[in-house]
Design an enzyme around this catalytic site. Structure first.
Site, short mmCIF file in Angstrom:
data_model
loop_
_atom_site.label_atom_id
_atom_site.label_comp_id
_atom_site.label_asym_id
_atom_site.label_seq_id
_atom_site.Cartn_x
_atom_site.Cartn_y
_atom_site.Cartn_z
N ASP A 201 9.18 -10.95 -7.66
CA ASP A 201 8.24 -9.83 -7.59
C ASP A 201 6.94 -10.28 -8.25
O ASP A 201 6.94 -10.78 -9.37
CB ASP A 201 8.85 -8.63 -8.33
CG ASP A 201 8.03 -7.37 -8.15
OD1 ASP A 201 8.45 -6.55 -7.34
OD2 ASP A 201 7.01 -7.22 -8.84
N GLU A 244 5.40 -6.03 -2.87
CA GLU A 244 5.22 -7.36 -3.47
C GLU A 244 6.54 -8.03 -3.79
O GLU A 244 6.58 -9.00 -4.55
CB GLU A 244 4.37 -7.24 -4.74
CG GLU A 244 4.99 -6.48 -5.89
CD GLU A 244 4.76 -4.98 -5.84
OE1 GLU A 244 4.81 -4.36 -6.90
OE2 GLU A 244 4.53 -4.44 -4.73
#
Length: 407
Positions: A201, A244
């Site tokens: 992430d 993301e």
């Protein structure tokens, strides 16, 4: 809200979460629909609206300045709740809406026509609507036309779920990655070979979008994915699970080797320099790593273990690699990603604010709200669908985000 309605609402939110569409940038495919709606019906305002636990958020908007508003007074909430079209010729003459904040104040809605965005399973996740600042009529044929346009919106969302490749990063889409995970997991069990999974992430990605804009955010995601591909084998699988967040499958790879791969990926992303109009920027990423062992009975469990380790990496300071360890994870109370409708309750239950719970553990939670103004440092968090009620203390807050610990 009775238990059946609570369960229905949580099922609806789970269906919305499947599309990974909330808080994503504007896109031409949806803007085209709202432009057509505005021109076809000759109205000044049109939106593609999605309803989560506390707000209506506009994936596309024409003639509307705000990107989101509270869920409570939203006309679109009525459409979603009743799962049928809503036509309001003159809101000031309708006792349901005459005193509505969006009628008496900005954007001064007088006419509203909204139809639900229905998933193939029948869940209403949002609306396509047309609005005007003056009263007007709306025929049955016009309602049918608006419904057809809403079906085009849903077709676009479904195509994105089914698409094999993420257009921005070149990684596999969420659906394609999960299909590959199921196939690879079955092969690993059948032939008794090793399999590892990495979740990663991009750290503080929201700050990048807020400070530099979504085009720069897109550059960051594309560059991060490209950096990972450079370090991976052809047999490895890179997927974008949403926003993301990415995942990597490493066939024929044990945990020790997977940790080394994750460290290579972390270093590669940390070396990136992303060009922006204000000069280059650097980003980092956090990694959670797990491997197939006797405790993993399904592909979903493998992903959950990697996800839990990723959250530990985030909680431990970011820009690091953490492996799944059941004892450690339990001690740290790692949060799981969720999308649940919640309520912030204070003043002895006399005051309540809707929120959306985005992650949850036994010790803490992450909440999305319209604004943190007026929320006290301690309050009670309610999740009616789960029968959940806990006293909370705010650990960190931004304008629309709260991190809370249970006390």
């Amino acid at each position: 809200m009775n238990s059946a309605v609570q369960i229905q609402e949580q099922t609806r939110l789970a269906s919305l979460d499947r599309y990974d569409i909330l808080d994503t940038p504007a896109e031409e495919a949806f803007d085209r629909i709202t432009r057509l709606t505005r021109r076809f019906f000759d109205v000044p305002m049109s939106t593609v609206t999605l309803i989560d636990g506390h707000r209506q958020w506009f994936k596309s908007r024409q003639g509307v300045s705000a990107c989101e508003t509270p869920k409570g007074p939203a006309f679109c909430s009525v459409v979603v709740r009743e799962a049928r079209p809503l036509i309001v010729p003159d809101a000031t003459a309708d006792e349901r809406f005459a005193d509505n904040a969006f009628v008496t104040g900005d954007p001064h809605i007088r006419f509203y026509a909204g139809v639900p965005l229905r998933t193939p399973e029948g869940h209403s996740i949002g609306t396509l609507c047309a609005m005007d600042t003056k009263p007007r009529a709306f025929t049955a044929d016009q309602t049918d036309t608006l419904t057809d346009l809403a079906r085009i919106v849903m077709s676009e969302l479904e195509l994105r779920v089914l698409a094999m490749t993420d257009g921005l990063t070149g990684a596999l889409s969420r659906r394609a990655f999960r299909d590959e995970l199921s196939r690879t997991f079955a092969l690993a069990l059948r032939h008794r070979h090793e399999l590892s999974c990495i979740m990663l992430d991009v750290d503080r990605f929201k700050v990048v979008n807020d400070e530099h804009g979504h085009p720069v955010g897109d550059l960051v995601l594309a560059a991060a994915a490209a950096a990972c591909r450079e370090e991976l084998r052809k047999s490895d699988v890179l997927g974008r699970l949403g926003g993301e967040e990415f995942a990597v499958l490493l066939p024929h790879t044990g945990l020790a080797s997977a940790l080394k791969v994750a460290e290579k990926l972390r270093s590669a992303i940390a070396r990136l320099e992303i060009p922006t109009p204000r000069g280059s920027i650097k980003v980092t990423a956090s990694f959670g790593i797990t491997a197939l062992d006797g405790s993993v009975g399904s592909p979903d469990t493998l992903l959950k273990h990697a996800d839990a380790a990723l959250y530990l990496a985030k909680d431990d300071g970011r820009n690091r690699c953490v492996e799944w360890r059941p004892a450690t994870i339990a001690q740290q109370g790692i949060r799981r990603r969720v999308l649940k409708a919640g309520q912030i309750s204070f003043n002895g239950g006399r005051s309540a604010i809707d929120c959306t719970v985005r992650s949850l553990s036994e010790e803490s939670a992450s909440l999305k709200i319209v604004t943190s103004a007026g929320i006290p440092e301690t309050f009670k968090l309610l999740i009616e669908s789960d029968g959940f009620s806990r006293l909370c203390r705010i650990e960190a807050k931004a304008d629309r985000d709260l991190e809370v610990a249970f006390v």
